[in-house]
Design a protein around this motif. Structure first.
Motif, PDB file in Angstrom:
ATOM      1  N   SER A 139      -6.576  22.993  11.551  1.00 34.29           N
ATOM      2  CA  SER A 139      -7.978  23.080  11.977  1.00 34.29           C
ATOM      3  C   SER A 139      -8.612  21.699  12.041  1.00 34.29           C
ATOM      4  O   SER A 139      -9.409  21.404  12.943  1.00 34.29           O
ATOM      5  CB  SER A 139      -8.764  24.008  11.057  1.00 34.29           C
ATOM      6  N   LEU A 140      -8.242  20.820  11.121  1.00 33.08           N
ATOM      7  CA  LEU A 140      -8.778  19.456  11.153  1.00 33.08           C
ATOM      8  C   LEU A 140      -8.248  18.699  12.371  1.00 33.08           C
ATOM      9  O   LEU A 140      -8.992  17.966  13.026  1.00 33.08           O
ATOM     10  CB  LEU A 140      -8.429  18.714   9.866  1.00 33.08           C
ATOM     11  N   LEU A 141      -6.969  18.881  12.684  1.00 32.37           N
ATOM     12  CA  LEU A 141      -6.406  18.220  13.863  1.00 32.37           C
ATOM     13  C   LEU A 141      -7.112  18.661  15.139  1.00 32.37           C
ATOM     14  O   LEU A 141      -7.343  17.855  16.040  1.00 32.37           O
ATOM     15  CB  LEU A 141      -4.906  18.484  13.962  1.00 32.37           C
ATOM     16  N   TYR A 142      -7.478  19.941  15.219  1.00 29.87           N
ATOM     17  CA  TYR A 142      -8.227  20.422  16.381  1.00 29.87           C
ATOM     18  C   TYR A 142      -9.534  19.643  16.526  1.00 29.87           C
ATOM     19  O   TYR A 142      -9.862  19.139  17.598  1.00 29.87           O
ATOM     20  CB  TYR A 142      -8.522  21.921  16.264  1.00 29.87           C
ATOM     21  N   VAL A 143     -10.282  19.557  15.440  1.00 25.42           N
ATOM     22  CA  VAL A 143     -11.574  18.868  15.492  1.00 25.42           C
ATOM     23  C   VAL A 143     -11.383  17.398  15.848  1.00 25.42           C
ATOM     24  O   VAL A 143     -12.086  16.857  16.704  1.00 25.42           O
ATOM     25  CB  VAL A 143     -12.336  19.014  14.155  1.00 25.42           C
ATOM     26  N   GLU A 147     -12.426  17.155  19.723  1.00 22.09           N
ATOM     27  CA  GLU A 147     -13.865  16.914  19.670  1.00 22.09           C
ATOM     28  C   GLU A 147     -14.199  15.441  19.445  1.00 22.09           C
ATOM     29  O   GLU A 147     -14.959  14.858  20.187  1.00 22.09           O
ATOM     30  CB  GLU A 147     -14.504  17.779  18.572  1.00 22.09           C
ATOM     31  N   ILE A 148     -13.618  14.842  18.434  1.00 20.85           N
ATOM     32  CA  ILE A 148     -14.011  13.480  18.068  1.00 20.85           C
ATOM     33  C   ILE A 148     -13.339  12.446  18.957  1.00 20.85           C
ATOM     34  O   ILE A 148     -14.009  11.641  19.605  1.00 20.85           O
ATOM     35  CB  ILE A 148     -13.717  13.217  16.575  1.00 20.85           C
ATOM     36  N   LEU A 149     -11.998  12.438  18.983  1.00 21.25           N
ATOM     37  CA  LEU A 149     -11.301  11.402  19.751  1.00 21.25           C
ATOM     38  C   LEU A 149     -11.553  11.509  21.249  1.00 21.25           C
ATOM     39  O   LEU A 149     -11.627  10.495  21.941  1.00 21.25           O
ATOM     40  CB  LEU A 149      -9.797  11.447  19.464  1.00 21.25           C
ATOM     41  N   GLU A 150     -11.707  12.712  21.751  1.00 20.84           N
ATOM     42  CA  GLU A 150     -11.989  12.879  23.185  1.00 20.84           C
ATOM     43  C   GLU A 150     -13.323  12.232  23.550  1.00 20.84           C
ATOM     44  O   GLU A 150     -13.448  11.586  24.586  1.00 20.84           O
ATOM     45  CB  GLU A 150     -11.979  14.361  23.551  1.00 20.84           C
ATOM     46  N   LYS A 151     -14.317  12.397  22.692  1.00 23.64           N
ATOM     47  CA  LYS A 151     -15.619  11.765  22.949  1.00 23.64           C
ATOM     48  C   LYS A 151     -15.518  10.244  22.822  1.00 23.64           C
ATOM     49  O   LYS A 151     -16.143   9.511  23.578  1.00 23.64           O
ATOM     50  CB  LYS A 151     -16.667  12.291  21.962  1.00 23.64           C
ATOM     51  N   GLN A 156     -17.263   2.976  26.294  1.00 22.99           N
ATOM     52  CA  GLN A 156     -16.877   1.727  26.931  1.00 22.99           C
ATOM     53  C   GLN A 156     -16.343   0.726  25.911  1.00 22.99           C
ATOM     54  O   GLN A 156     -16.809  -0.395  25.813  1.00 22.99           O
ATOM     55  CB  GLN A 156     -18.088   1.136  27.671  1.00 22.99           C
ATOM     56  N   VAL A 157     -15.330   1.147  25.155  1.00 22.85           N
ATOM     57  CA  VAL A 157     -14.683   0.291  24.165  1.00 22.85           C
ATOM     58  C   VAL A 157     -13.213   0.193  24.541  1.00 22.85           C
ATOM     59  O   VAL A 157     -12.620   1.170  24.996  1.00 22.85           O
ATOM     60  CB  VAL A 157     -14.840   0.886  22.734  1.00 22.85           C
ATOM     61  N   SER A 158     -12.655  -0.969  24.344  1.00 21.19           N
ATOM     62  CA  SER A 158     -11.252  -1.196  24.683  1.00 21.19           C
ATOM     63  C   SER A 158     -10.348  -0.183  23.981  1.00 21.19           C
ATOM     64  O   SER A 158     -10.551   0.146  22.817  1.00 21.19           O
ATOM     65  CB  SER A 158     -10.861  -2.613  24.263  1.00 21.19           C
ATOM     66  N   GLY A 159      -9.347   0.295  24.698  1.00 18.19           N
ATOM     67  CA  GLY A 159      -8.386   1.242  24.127  1.00 18.19           C
ATOM     68  C   GLY A 159      -7.625   0.650  22.957  1.00 18.19           C
ATOM     69  O   GLY A 159      -7.265   1.350  22.005  1.00 18.19           O
ATOM     70  N   ILE A 160      -7.384  -0.672  22.999  1.00 18.94           N
ATOM     71  CA  ILE A 160      -6.679  -1.336  21.906  1.00 18.94           C
ATOM     72  C   ILE A 160      -7.526  -1.318  20.642  1.00 18.94           C
ATOM     73  O   ILE A 160      -7.024  -1.039  19.552  1.00 18.94           O
ATOM     74  CB  ILE A 160      -6.290  -2.783  22.311  1.00 18.94           C
ATOM     75  N   VAL A 161      -8.805  -1.578  20.782  1.00 26.19           N
ATOM     76  CA  VAL A 161      -9.713  -1.546  19.623  1.00 26.19           C
ATOM     77  C   VAL A 161      -9.769  -0.129  19.047  1.00 26.19           C
ATOM     78  O   VAL A 161      -9.731   0.055  17.826  1.00 26.19           O
ATOM     79  CB  VAL A 161     -11.125  -2.035  20.026  1.00 26.19           C
ATOM     80  N   GLN A 162      -9.841   0.860  19.919  1.00 24.68           N
ATOM     81  CA  GLN A 162      -9.863   2.247  19.447  1.00 24.68           C
ATOM     82  C   GLN A 162      -8.572   2.601  18.719  1.00 24.68           C
ATOM     83  O   GLN A 162      -8.592   3.234  17.668  1.00 24.68           O
ATOM     84  CB  GLN A 162     -10.096   3.202  20.616  1.00 24.68           C
ATOM     85  N   ALA A 163      -7.426   2.193  19.270  1.00 26.79           N
ATOM     86  CA  ALA A 163      -6.131   2.471  18.635  1.00 26.79           C
ATOM     87  C   ALA A 163      -6.026   1.769  17.283  1.00 26.79           C
ATOM     88  O   ALA A 163      -5.507   2.345  16.317  1.00 26.79           O
ATOM     89  CB  ALA A 163      -4.982   2.052  19.552  1.00 26.79           C
ATOM     90  N   LEU A 164      -6.502   0.536  17.196  1.00 25.77           N
ATOM     91  CA  LEU A 164      -6.483  -0.187  15.918  1.00 25.77           C
ATOM     92  C   LEU A 164      -7.374   0.491  14.873  1.00 25.77           C
ATOM     93  O   LEU A 164      -6.986   0.608  13.705  1.00 25.77           O
ATOM     94  CB  LEU A 164      -6.908  -1.645  16.120  1.00 25.77           C
TER      95      LEU A 164
END
Length: 182
Positions: A139-143, A147-151, A156-164
Motif C-alpha cells: 500500500s505504501l508503494l502504491y502511494v 501519487e507522490i513520485l508521479e507528481k 521542472q527539476v532535473s531528473g538527476i537531482v530527483q533520482a539523487l
C-alpha cells in the motif's frame, strides 16, 4: 447555454437543458476520488504499521517503531493538508479524510496488542507479521509511485537531482533499519 444550436436542432431552438459541463464540480469529484484512494492506501499502510507497533515485544522496539512511525506520519499529514488546501477538495471532505488518517494508527496498535498474546505460537505469529508487513509495504508503494513520485516527475527539476534525492531517502531508511537491528 440553454440548448444546442446545430443543424439537427435548429428548428427547436434548444431542448430545455444545457450540455455545458460544470468543470468546478467535475474537479471536486475528481479531487475527492483521488483523495479517497490516497487515504485508503495510507490507512491500510498505517493500520498494519500500527499492528507492528502493537505486537512488538521489547520496549526498545516499540519506541523505535513509534518514533519512525510518528516522524513520517506528521510529514505525510502536512503534505496532504497543503495539497488538499490547494486542490478542489471540499474542506469538510478534507477534514473527514484527515480525521480518518489520524484514527487508523491507534486502531492498528490496539489490534496488534489484542492479536499478540503470550500463548500464541511463535512461528505462526512470524508468518502473520510477514504477511501484514507485505500488505503495508504494498500500500505504501502504491502511494509513493502513483501519487507522490508521479507528481514530482512533472516538476521542472532535473531528473538527476530527483533520482539523487530519491536514492538519498532510500539510503537513509536502510541506515535507519540497520540501526534498529543493532
Amino acid at each position: 447555454k440553454s440548448g444546442v444550436l446545430d443543424s439537427e436542432h435548429d428548428d427547436k431552438k434548444g431542448h430545455g437543458h444545457s450540455h455545458d459541463i460544470d468543470l468546478a464540480s467535475s474537479d471536486s469529484i475528481q479531487a475527492t476520488a483521488r483523495g479517497f484512494l490516497v487515504i485508503l492506501a495510507l490507512c491500510i499502510h498505517d493500520f498494519f504499521e500500527g499492528i507492528a507497533v502493537g505486537v512488538a515485544r521489547q520496549e526498545s522496539a516499540v519506541w523505535f517503531l513509534l518514533l519512525a512511525f510518528a516522524s513520517h506520519k506528521w510529514v505525510i499529514a502536512v503534505c496532504l493538508g497543503l495539497k488538499w488546501s490547494r486542490s478542489a477538495l471540499k474542506p469538510l471532505v478534507a477534514i473527514l479524510y484527515m480525521t480518518t488518517f489520524c484514527l487508523v494508527s491507534p486502531v492498528g496498535i490496539l489490534t496488534g496488542m489484542l492479536l499478540s498474546s503470550p500463548e500464541q505460537e511463535e512461528d505462526m505469529m512470524n508468518t502473520v507479521l510477514i504477511v501484514l508487513q507485505g500488505i503495508a509495504t504494498g500500500s505504501l508503494l502504491y502511494v509513493v509511485f502513483f501519487e507522490i513520485l508521479e507528481k514530482e516527475r512533472q516538476k521542472q527539476v532535473s531528473g538527476i537531482v530527483q533520482a539523487l534525492a530519491f536514492s538519498a531517502g532510500y539510503v537513509f531508511m536502510v541506515v535507519l533499519g540497520l540501526a534498529e537491528v543493532r
